[in-house]
Each structure stands twice: as C-alpha cells, then as structure tokens.
Design a protein around this motif. Structure first.
Motif, PDB file in Angstrom:
ATOM      1  N   THR A 207      54.932 103.511  62.164  1.00 44.85           N
ATOM      2  CA  THR A 207      53.290 103.159  62.708  1.00 44.85           C
ATOM      3  C   THR A 207      52.489 102.354  61.448  1.00 44.85           C
ATOM      4  O   THR A 207      51.624 101.429  62.065  1.00 44.85           O
ATOM      5  N   ARG A 208      52.452 102.806  60.434  1.00 44.46           N
ATOM      6  CA  ARG A 208      51.476 102.152  59.348  1.00 44.46           C
ATOM      7  C   ARG A 208      51.959 100.812  59.116  1.00 44.46           C
ATOM      8  O   ARG A 208      51.036  99.942  58.724  1.00 44.46           O
ATOM      9  N   ILE A 209      53.261 100.610  59.213  1.00 44.04           N
ATOM     10  CA  ILE A 209      53.759  99.196  58.925  1.00 44.04           C
ATOM     11  C   ILE A 209      53.245  98.154  59.877  1.00 44.04           C
ATOM     12  O   ILE A 209      52.499  97.008  59.674  1.00 44.04           O
ATOM     13  N   ILE A 210      52.973  98.494  61.067  1.00 50.38           N
ATOM     14  CA  ILE A 210      52.500  97.858  62.292  1.00 50.38           C
ATOM     15  C   ILE A 210      51.210  97.514  62.131  1.00 50.38           C
ATOM     16  O   ILE A 210      50.564  96.286  62.460  1.00 50.38           O
ATOM     17  N   LEU A 211      50.171  98.647  61.837  1.00 45.52           N
ATOM     18  CA  LEU A 211      48.831  98.805  61.471  1.00 45.52           C
ATOM     19  C   LEU A 211      48.564  97.516  60.123  1.00 45.52           C
ATOM     20  O   LEU A 211      47.716  96.779  60.269  1.00 45.52           O
ATOM     21  N   PHE A 212      49.689  97.578  59.457  1.00 45.84           N
ATOM     22  CA  PHE A 212      49.298  96.878  58.276  1.00 45.84           C
ATOM     23  C   PHE A 212      49.375  95.186  58.516  1.00 45.84           C
ATOM     24  O   PHE A 212      48.747  94.421  58.107  1.00 45.84           O
ATOM     25  N   LEU A 213      50.511  94.970  59.184  1.00 45.73           N
ATOM     26  CA  LEU A 213      50.788  93.767  59.685  1.00 45.73           C
ATOM     27  C   LEU A 213      49.654  93.223  60.712  1.00 45.73           C
ATOM     28  O   LEU A 213      49.040  92.024  60.582  1.00 45.73           O
ATOM     29  N   LEU A 214      49.134  94.156  61.300  1.00 50.13           N
ATOM     30  CA  LEU A 214      47.799  93.747  62.385  1.00 50.13           C
ATOM     31  C   LEU A 214      46.737  93.469  61.479  1.00 50.13           C
ATOM     32  O   LEU A 214      45.924  92.439  61.972  1.00 50.13           O
ATOM     33  N   ASN A 215      46.515  94.145  60.490  1.00 49.73           N
ATOM     34  CA  ASN A 215      45.237  94.037  59.762  1.00 49.73           C
ATOM     35  C   ASN A 215      45.197  93.088  58.403  1.00 49.73           C
ATOM     36  O   ASN A 215      44.083  92.759  57.992  1.00 49.73           O
ATOM     37  N   ASN A 216      46.353  92.517  58.321  1.00 44.97           N
ATOM     38  CA  ASN A 216      46.613  91.472  57.207  1.00 44.97           C
ATOM     39  C   ASN A 216      46.616  90.063  57.680  1.00 44.97           C
ATOM     40  O   ASN A 216      47.848  89.459  57.844  1.00 44.97           O
ATOM     41  N   GLU A 217      45.630  89.337  57.801  1.00 45.42           N
ATOM     42  CA  GLU A 217      45.822  87.918  58.653  1.00 45.42           C
ATOM     43  C   GLU A 217      46.797  86.914  57.789  1.00 45.42           C
ATOM     44  O   GLU A 217      47.001  86.065  58.170  1.00 45.42           O
ATOM     45  N   SER A 218      47.161  87.200  56.605  1.00 46.52           N
ATOM     46  CA  SER A 218      48.085  86.179  55.886  1.00 46.52           C
ATOM     47  C   SER A 218      49.154  86.312  55.893  1.00 46.52           C
ATOM     48  O   SER A 218      50.034  85.626  55.680  1.00 46.52           O
ATOM     49  N   LEU A 219      49.719  87.552  56.671  1.00 45.68           N
ATOM     50  CA  LEU A 219      51.058  87.883  56.903  1.00 45.68           C
ATOM     51  C   LEU A 219      51.597  87.300  58.185  1.00 45.68           C
ATOM     52  O   LEU A 219      51.104  87.449  59.255  1.00 45.68           O
ATOM     53  N   ARG A 220      52.749  86.619  58.139  1.00 43.77           N
ATOM     54  CA  ARG A 220      53.483  86.067  59.333  1.00 43.77           C
ATOM     55  C   ARG A 220      55.114  86.023  59.102  1.00 43.77           C
ATOM     56  O   ARG A 220      55.389  86.114  57.824  1.00 43.77           O
ATOM     57  N   GLY A 221      56.007  85.931  59.989  1.00 47.89           N
ATOM     58  CA  GLY A 221      57.289  85.867  59.754  1.00 47.89           C
ATOM     59  C   GLY A 221      57.818  87.185  59.827  1.00 47.89           C
ATOM     60  O   GLY A 221      57.695  88.334  60.541  1.00 47.89           O
ATOM     61  N   ALA A 222      59.239  87.280  59.290  1.00 48.96           N
ATOM     62  CA  ALA A 222      60.214  88.536  59.589  1.00 48.96           C
ATOM     63  C   ALA A 222      59.837  89.477  58.454  1.00 48.96           C
ATOM     64  O   ALA A 222      59.647  89.148  57.179  1.00 48.96           O
ATOM     65  N   PHE A 223      59.838  90.818  58.846  1.00 49.23           N
ATOM     66  CA  PHE A 223      59.642  91.872  57.920  1.00 49.23           C
ATOM     67  C   PHE A 223      60.420  92.999  58.254  1.00 49.23           C
ATOM     68  O   PHE A 223      60.750  93.549  59.311  1.00 49.23           O
ATOM     69  N   ASN A 224      61.369  93.687  57.236  1.00 51.18           N
ATOM     70  CA  ASN A 224      62.333  94.605  57.416  1.00 51.18           C
ATOM     71  C   ASN A 224      61.357  95.778  57.327  1.00 51.18           C
ATOM     72  O   ASN A 224      60.789  96.206  56.398  1.00 51.18           O
ATOM     73  N   ALA A 225      61.318  96.751  58.717  1.00 55.03           N
ATOM     74  CA  ALA A 225      60.801  97.972  58.544  1.00 55.03           C
ATOM     75  C   ALA A 225      61.505  99.056  58.343  1.00 55.03           C
ATOM     76  O   ALA A 225      61.944  99.911  59.010  1.00 55.03           O
ATOM     77  N   THR A 226      61.866  99.234  57.021  1.00 52.82           N
ATOM     78  CA  THR A 226      62.828 100.160  56.449  1.00 52.82           C
ATOM     79  C   THR A 226      62.169 100.847  55.376  1.00 52.82           C
ATOM     80  O   THR A 226      61.313 100.268  54.688  1.00 52.82           O
ATOM     81  N   ALA A 227      62.654 101.898  54.835  1.00 54.51           N
ATOM     82  CA  ALA A 227      62.344 102.404  53.670  1.00 54.51           C
ATOM     83  C   ALA A 227      62.788 101.637  52.526  1.00 54.51           C
ATOM     84  O   ALA A 227      63.800 100.979  52.732  1.00 54.51           O
ATOM     85  N   PRO A 228      62.491 101.713  51.201  1.00 52.54           N
ATOM     86  CA  PRO A 228      62.930 100.873  50.115  1.00 52.54           C
ATOM     87  C   PRO A 228      64.048 101.414  49.550  1.00 52.54           C
ATOM     88  O   PRO A 228      64.872 100.642  48.832  1.00 52.54           O
ATOM     89  N   ASN A 229      64.600 102.834  50.118  1.00 54.98           N
ATOM     90  CA  ASN A 229      65.730 103.239  49.507  1.00 54.98           C
ATOM     91  C   ASN A 229      66.963 103.548  50.613  1.00 54.98           C
ATOM     92  O   ASN A 229      66.872 104.549  51.042  1.00 54.98           O
ATOM     93  N   PRO A 230      67.779 102.523  51.172  1.00 54.95           N
ATOM     94  CA  PRO A 230      68.435 103.034  52.049  1.00 54.95           C
ATOM     95  C   PRO A 230      69.658 103.772  51.499  1.00 54.95           C
ATOM     96  O   PRO A 230      69.980 103.824  50.215  1.00 54.95           O
ATOM     97  N   VAL A 231      70.517 104.650  52.469  1.00 57.67           N
ATOM     98  CA  VAL A 231      71.623 105.603  51.934  1.00 57.67           C
ATOM     99  C   VAL A 231      72.600 105.334  52.616  1.00 57.67           C
ATOM    100  O   VAL A 231      72.611 104.548  53.856  1.00 57.67           O
ATOM    101  N   SER A 232      73.684 105.699  52.126  1.00 59.28           N
ATOM    102  CA  SER A 232      75.029 105.661  52.767  1.00 59.28           C
ATOM    103  C   SER A 232      74.830 106.750  53.912  1.00 59.28           C
ATOM    104  O   SER A 232      74.172 107.971  53.630  1.00 59.28           O
TER     105      SER A 232
END
Length: 305
Positions: A207-232
């Motif tokens: 949810t916070r990622i979507i609001l972050f992109l909504l409110n930051n006018e300089s951001l565009r393009g693709a974004f991976n909505a994942t935690a920075p630490n993937p696991v097996s």
C-alpha cells in the motif's frame, strides 16, 4: 485529489482505498458489483462506477490507480481461463486508457499494476531488476501485454507508473492465507527442492509503495514492488514455521502440484529474485524488509484490514 481506482474491492484495493480516504482524497471505485455492495465492502464515502462509458468526459480525475485483474492462481489455466485473465487485465486497462483519451481534463498519473511474472522463471543466481527483459511463458506474456496497454496513456501526457508486484503477504488474504492451515498443523514445508526464489512484499508496504508513486511526480516507468530481500522457498517455509512455532519439514511434491494445478503450477514451482532497485534509488523505505520480522508482525500482531 479525486482518484479513480479499479480493483478497489480486491485484496490490495481495499487497503489502498482506505489509505486514500484516510489521507483526505475523494475516491471513485470502478467495479462490476452493485453500488450497495461496493459501499458495504469499502465505505459509504466512495463513489461506485459500474461502466467507463458512463463516466462523463467532463469528470476530472487527478489520478487513476489500476488494480483490476482476476486472481491468477484461482483455477487451472484452461484456454477459457487464460482468455479471462487477459481480458481482466489487458482488456480493462485498454478500456481505462480509452477513457483517459476521452476525458476533457486528463489525470496527472496512471499507476497500473503488473507482476514480477513479467521476468519469467530464473535460476537462484539471476536477480532481476526493472531493466531485465521479459520472459517467454504465459505469465510473462500476460504481464508484458498488460504493461503495454497501460503505457499507451503516455501518448496523452499522463505519467505512467507500472507496479510489478511480488507475493503480497497478509494473514487473511492471498497466498499466505492459503498456506496457513497445513503449516499450523505442522504439515507445511518447501515446494519441491525449495530452491526457487520468492520475491515477497508485506501488504502494508505494498500500500505504501502505491501511495509513494502517487505522491512523487518525478517517478515514472516500471517498479518492482517487492521487499529488498527475496528468499528461497525453503527459507520462506522455515521462516513461516518459526513464526507459527511449528516444524516445516514436509516437502510438497512438484508432481502433485502439477496434477492439481496444471500449467499454473509453474507459478509456485519456479520463481525469480526480483530486486526493487528503482524504489531503493528513489528513497523508498520498507517497514518490513525481512521475512522473519514480516511474518511475525502478520501472525503475532496481526492487522485485520
């Protein structure tokens, strides 16, 4: 802002709608459900919309958030099911961009969901960032077409953000909810070898990622909505067992999943390590970057919304 959201009655959508209303935005929700059902699921303050064609071109939306899409793992991928998955993603997104073209005042931004399935399946040693190429299987093709439909809005001067979601974790919805019964009984464990990677995200951070992109006018393009630490998958199973204080040693045979799910079994028997490089560069901070803490927060101190 006045924000139109598709998929607002879904698992992620409900949380986004509540966050938008909490922040003082006016929210219209596109849904094929009846207006009374939409308000019952969400809140009486939302404005239900049942058809894009019913929206007057003079209506002003400051932003559009596109979360529409049939659950990809709900049923086997028959030809009919694949068509429904395409229509609910590519078809709805195309209709949404057609609406943007008709509007007299166009939105400033379109935030449109995709998935890390865009990258196809990769070995554990191959992390995928937003510049990695698309895969070649059905899920990758679906995501690529989905994204192309959304990008068409750029032709009308709209900032477009593509959100490639990972496995969204919440104890009452989605994949984690389905995993809990066997794990609570001590019957859970890794799938197959357990080496396949799982790129996950806590539902609050989603949810916070979507609001972050909504409110930051300089951001565009693709974004991976994942935690920075993937696991097996094995690491995930072990962490879930620890959170529940249960053993997590019984492997799920791949052949059993293939018999049950058919082609869609590849969504859980294979994986990818999607790294949220662009969100990191943009300064987004995760509340739950690590799997043990995330599962503990969800299962020991759960949020029910």
């Amino acid at each position: 802002m006045h924000i139109l959201i598709t998929g607002g009655t879904g698992f992620i959508g409900r949380r986004v709608v509540r966050a938008l209303i909490r922040d003082g935005h006016k929210v219209s929700v596109y849904s094929r459900q009846s207006p009374s059902d939409v308000r019952r699921l969400l809140t009486s303050s939302v404005r239900p919309v049942q058809s894009f064609t019913a929206i007057n071109p003079s209506t002003g939306f400051d932003a559009i958030i596109n979360l529409a899409g049939e659950p990809i793992m709900a049923k086997r991928w028959s030809h009919k099911r694949k068509r429904l998955l395409l229509d609910s993603r590519v078809g709805v997104t195309s209709e949404l961009v057609d609406l943007i073209e008709r509007l007299e005042t166009r939105p400033q931004v379109l935030i449109s969901c995709s998935a890390i399935g865009y990258y196809g399946h990769h070995d554990i040693s191959e992390p995928q960032n937003e510049s990695s190429p698309a895969g070649s299987d059905f899920a990758a093709s679906l995501c690529e077409r989905w994204e192309q439909s959304a990008k068409r809005a750029e032709n009308f001067g709209v900032r477009v953000c593509i959100v490639r979601t990972g496995l969204v974790l919440h104890q009452n919805n989605g994949a984690l909810h389905e995993m809990l019964p066997p794990f609570r009984l001590g019957l859970g464990g890794p799938i197959g070898s357990g080496r396949q990677m799982m790129s996950w995200i806590h539902s609050d951070d989603m949810t916070r990622i979507i609001l972050f992109l909504l409110n930051n006018e300089s951001l565009r393009g693709a974004f991976n909505a994942t935690a920075p630490n993937p696991v097996s998958n094995r690491e995930f199973a072990t962490a879930l067992g620890r959170a529940l204080r249960r053993p997590a040693l019984i492997p799920v045979p791949v052949i059993a999943l293939k018999l049950l799910l058919g082609e869609s079994a590849t969504m859980v028997t294979n994986g990818q390590a999607a790294i949220p490089e662009r969100l990191q560069e943009a300064g987004f901070t995760w509340e739950q970057p690590d799997i043990d803490a995330a599962l503990k927060q969800l299962l020991v101190k759960p949020s029910y919304f």
